[in-house]
Design a protein around this motif. Structure first.
Motif, PDB file in Angstrom:
ATOM      1  N   ILE A   1     -23.512   8.696 -16.720  1.00 49.69           N
ATOM      2  CA  ILE A   1     -23.600   8.232 -18.106  1.00 49.69           C
ATOM      3  C   ILE A   1     -24.282   6.868 -18.172  1.00 49.69           C
ATOM      4  N   VAL A   2     -23.874   5.949 -17.299  1.00 47.82           N
ATOM      5  CA  VAL A   2     -24.468   4.609 -17.303  1.00 47.82           C
ATOM      6  C   VAL A   2     -25.952   4.677 -16.958  1.00 47.82           C
ATOM      7  N   ALA A   3     -26.309   5.462 -15.948  1.00 52.02           N
ATOM      8  CA  ALA A   3     -27.713   5.599 -15.567  1.00 52.02           C
ATOM      9  C   ALA A   3     -28.533   6.200 -16.711  1.00 52.02           C
ATOM     10  N   MET A   4     -27.959   7.187 -17.383  1.00 46.87           N
ATOM     11  CA  MET A   4     -28.635   7.829 -18.511  1.00 46.87           C
ATOM     12  C   MET A   4     -28.879   6.830 -19.640  1.00 46.87           C
TER      13      MET A   4
ATOM     14  N   GLU B   1     -21.316  11.125 -32.444  1.00 46.53           N
ATOM     15  CA  GLU B   1     -22.224  10.335 -31.616  1.00 46.53           C
ATOM     16  C   GLU B   1     -23.584  11.009 -31.445  1.00 46.53           C
ATOM     17  N   ILE B   2     -23.594  12.295 -31.148  1.00 48.33           N
ATOM     18  CA  ILE B   2     -24.835  12.979 -30.798  1.00 48.33           C
ATOM     19  C   ILE B   2     -25.717  13.175 -32.030  1.00 48.33           C
TER      20      ILE B   2
ATOM     21  N   LEU C   1     -31.565  12.795 -24.157  1.00 48.14           N
ATOM     22  CA  LEU C   1     -30.308  12.064 -24.210  1.00 48.14           C
ATOM     23  C   LEU C   1     -29.227  12.869 -24.936  1.00 48.14           C
ATOM     24  N   SER C   2     -29.589  13.512 -26.027  1.00 51.49           N
ATOM     25  CA  SER C   2     -28.610  14.308 -26.775  1.00 51.49           C
ATOM     26  C   SER C   2     -28.095  15.461 -25.925  1.00 51.49           C
ATOM     27  N   ALA C   3     -29.011  16.130 -25.217  1.00 54.29           N
ATOM     28  CA  ALA C   3     -28.604  17.240 -24.359  1.00 54.29           C
ATOM     29  C   ALA C   3     -27.702  16.762 -23.229  1.00 54.29           C
ATOM     30  N   ALA C   4     -28.057  15.628 -22.636  1.00 51.50           N
ATOM     31  CA  ALA C   4     -27.243  15.097 -21.533  1.00 51.50           C
ATOM     32  C   ALA C   4     -25.857  14.708 -22.027  1.00 51.50           C
ATOM     33  N   LEU C   5     -25.767  14.106 -23.211  1.00 51.97           N
ATOM     34  CA  LEU C   5     -24.464  13.738 -23.759  1.00 51.97           C
ATOM     35  C   LEU C   5     -23.634  14.978 -24.093  1.00 51.97           C
ATOM     36  N   MET C   6     -24.277  16.004 -24.626  1.00 55.31           N
ATOM     37  CA  MET C   6     -23.558  17.244 -24.926  1.00 55.31           C
ATOM     38  C   MET C   6     -22.992  17.861 -23.649  1.00 55.31           C
ATOM     39  N   LEU C   7     -23.799  17.866 -22.586  1.00 51.92           N
ATOM     40  CA  LEU C   7     -23.340  18.413 -21.314  1.00 51.92           C
ATOM     41  C   LEU C   7     -22.181  17.596 -20.756  1.00 51.92           C
ATOM     42  N   THR C   8     -22.302  16.266 -20.856  1.00 55.40           N
ATOM     43  CA  THR C   8     -21.253  15.380 -20.353  1.00 55.40           C
ATOM     44  C   THR C   8     -19.952  15.581 -21.106  1.00 55.40           C
ATOM     45  N   ARG C   9     -20.034  15.635 -22.437  1.00 53.46           N
ATOM     46  CA  ARG C   9     -18.823  15.813 -23.242  1.00 53.46           C
ATOM     47  C   ARG C   9     -18.196  17.184 -22.970  1.00 53.46           C
ATOM     48  N   SER C  10     -19.035  18.189 -22.755  1.00 52.81           N
ATOM     49  CA  SER C  10     -18.513  19.519 -22.457  1.00 52.81           C
ATOM     50  C   SER C  10     -17.737  19.532 -21.151  1.00 52.81           C
TER      51      SER C  10
END
Length: 395
Positions: free
Chosen positions: A210-213, A274-275, A381-390
């Motif tokens: 998350i931080v790197a992203m 957020e997304i 970024l939106s896709a990465a956040l969605m994957l992370t939250r999932s």
């Protein structure tokens, strides 16, 4: 909002943020006068142009190391030291005898900004819950736009009388020191006693991701967005608008809409999530960049800049807020340093990337290319956040 702004810590942190806001551009209106003042000095034209980006380069290089100090020495102590250094180096241009020494003082100012920004961001993580943290960083983004407009305007008025006079503005830091001492309590974190695994952030296996992203996202976003203040005056001349007032009006629109959207960020994030807020922001900024390429009237260019400003107010708060949420208390300084470094690196690299694009394809194509880059960044970024939250929900 009312509860937040009854808290003196919030006002102190906004004041600290205001110091970093004015670190670079405050002396921009004085550059022609400084060049004339030191005209007899070799390379005066180059040296005066380096005065504005010099602090950004130092912040980009040193902020992660300042973050380590913030975590190990203490947030408040580093903030106070940085504020004192800020006042000393910022006002040095009032009396230093040549451009080389003034440039050296600007490098020292960069060290001060790195200390202030990392300490201030870590304290935001310490003082406020995740929900209030995002809302506060939105207010901070709004203040940065309104404050930037105010400081540059005042600096322009001072520079009209004396090219050295804008350096007085940096003396505001001394006046703020007593307020910081009184309003900001120190937080001490015993890192070895934390329950989180030593090799993870916030006990989550995806914390580092998350931080790197967020670091990569803010670097790309700032690299693209900073094209507006650095290239718009030349783009307007290319469009036939040669009066400086045209550039001032367009950039003023950018700052005002960015300030308004920053203030509204917290409410947007609460109601839309957020997304959706992040992706909507990127869509607005990209639309603004496309408008700058395709619009020929001064009104259309102003509206386009306003769209870009409105979008950035919904985008920028997400980076620090999301990264701090992923960080355990004892590592917030390092995380704040990484995000700060990426932000200033994007500012510094922006003209190095945009100018070759302009030279090869012109302003219109350059703005369209960057609009596309913003769309791609927003989707990624939106896709990465969605994957992370999932994944978080699965666990």
């Amino acid at each position: 909002m009312s509860n937040l702004f009854k808290d003196p810590r919030a006002w102190a942190l906004l004041a600290a943020a205001s110091l970093t806001i004015m670190s670079n551009a405050t002396i921009a209106p004085a550059l022609p006068g400084l060049q004339a003042l030191f005209a007899s000095q070799p390379q005066a034209e180059l040296l005066t142009r380096l005065l504005v980006p010099a602090p950004s380069l130092v912040v980009a290089l040193t902020a992660p190391f300042m973050g380590v100090l913030v975590d190990n020495v203490g947030r408040k102590k580093l903030l106070l030291i940085g504020t004192l250094l800020y006042a000393l180096c910022g006002t040095a241009g009032l009396y230093l005898p040549d451009l080389y020494s003034i440039l050296g003082s600007r490098l020292g100012l960069g060290l001060a900004v790195a200390a202030i920004m990392t300490a201030q961001s870590a304290l935001i993580g310490d003082y406020f819950s995740a929900h209030m943290r995002g809302r506060f960083i939105g207010y901070q983004t709004g203040a940065s736009h309104f404050g930037g407009l105010l400081f540059v305007t005042v600096a322009g008025l001072l520079a009209a009388h004396d090219p050295r006079a804008p350096f007085w503005i940096y003396g505001l830091a001394i006046l703020l020191l007593p307020f910081f001492i009184k309003a900001l309590p120190e937080f001490y974190h015993h890192r070895h006693d934390e329950k989180q695994p030593r090799n993870e952030l916030e006990g989550k296996s995806n914390g580092y991701f998350i931080v790197a992203m967020m670091a990569v996202g803010v670097l790309i976003t700032m690299l693209v967005y900073y094209v507006v203040p650095t290239q718009i005056p030349y783009h307007l001349v290319n469009r036939g608008f040669t009066h400086p007032e045209a550039a001032g009006w367009v950039l003023g629109t950018l700052m005002i809409t960015g300030g308004i959207s920053g203030v509204l960020y917290g409410a947007m994030r609460t109601h839309l999530g957020e997304i959706v807020t992040l992706s909507s922001g990127y869509l607005l900024v990209a639309s603004g960049f496309a408008g700058l390429a395709l619009t020929h009237s001064i009104g259309g260019l102003g509206v386009s800049a306003g769209l870009a400003g409105a979008g950035i107010g919904f985008v920028m708060p997400a980076f620090m807020a999301t990264a701090l949420h992923a960080a355990s208390p004892g590592r917030r300084g390092v995380v704040a340093g990484v995000i700060t470094s990426s932000l200033f690196a994007g500012q510094f690299l922006s003209p190095l990337v945009s100018q070759p694009l302009v030279s090869r394809w012109g302003y219109n194509v350059m703005f369209l290319i960057l609009a596309g880059a913003l769309i791609v960044t927003g989707i990624a970024l939106s896709a990465a956040l969605m994957l992370t939250r999932s994944r978080e929900n699965d666990h």
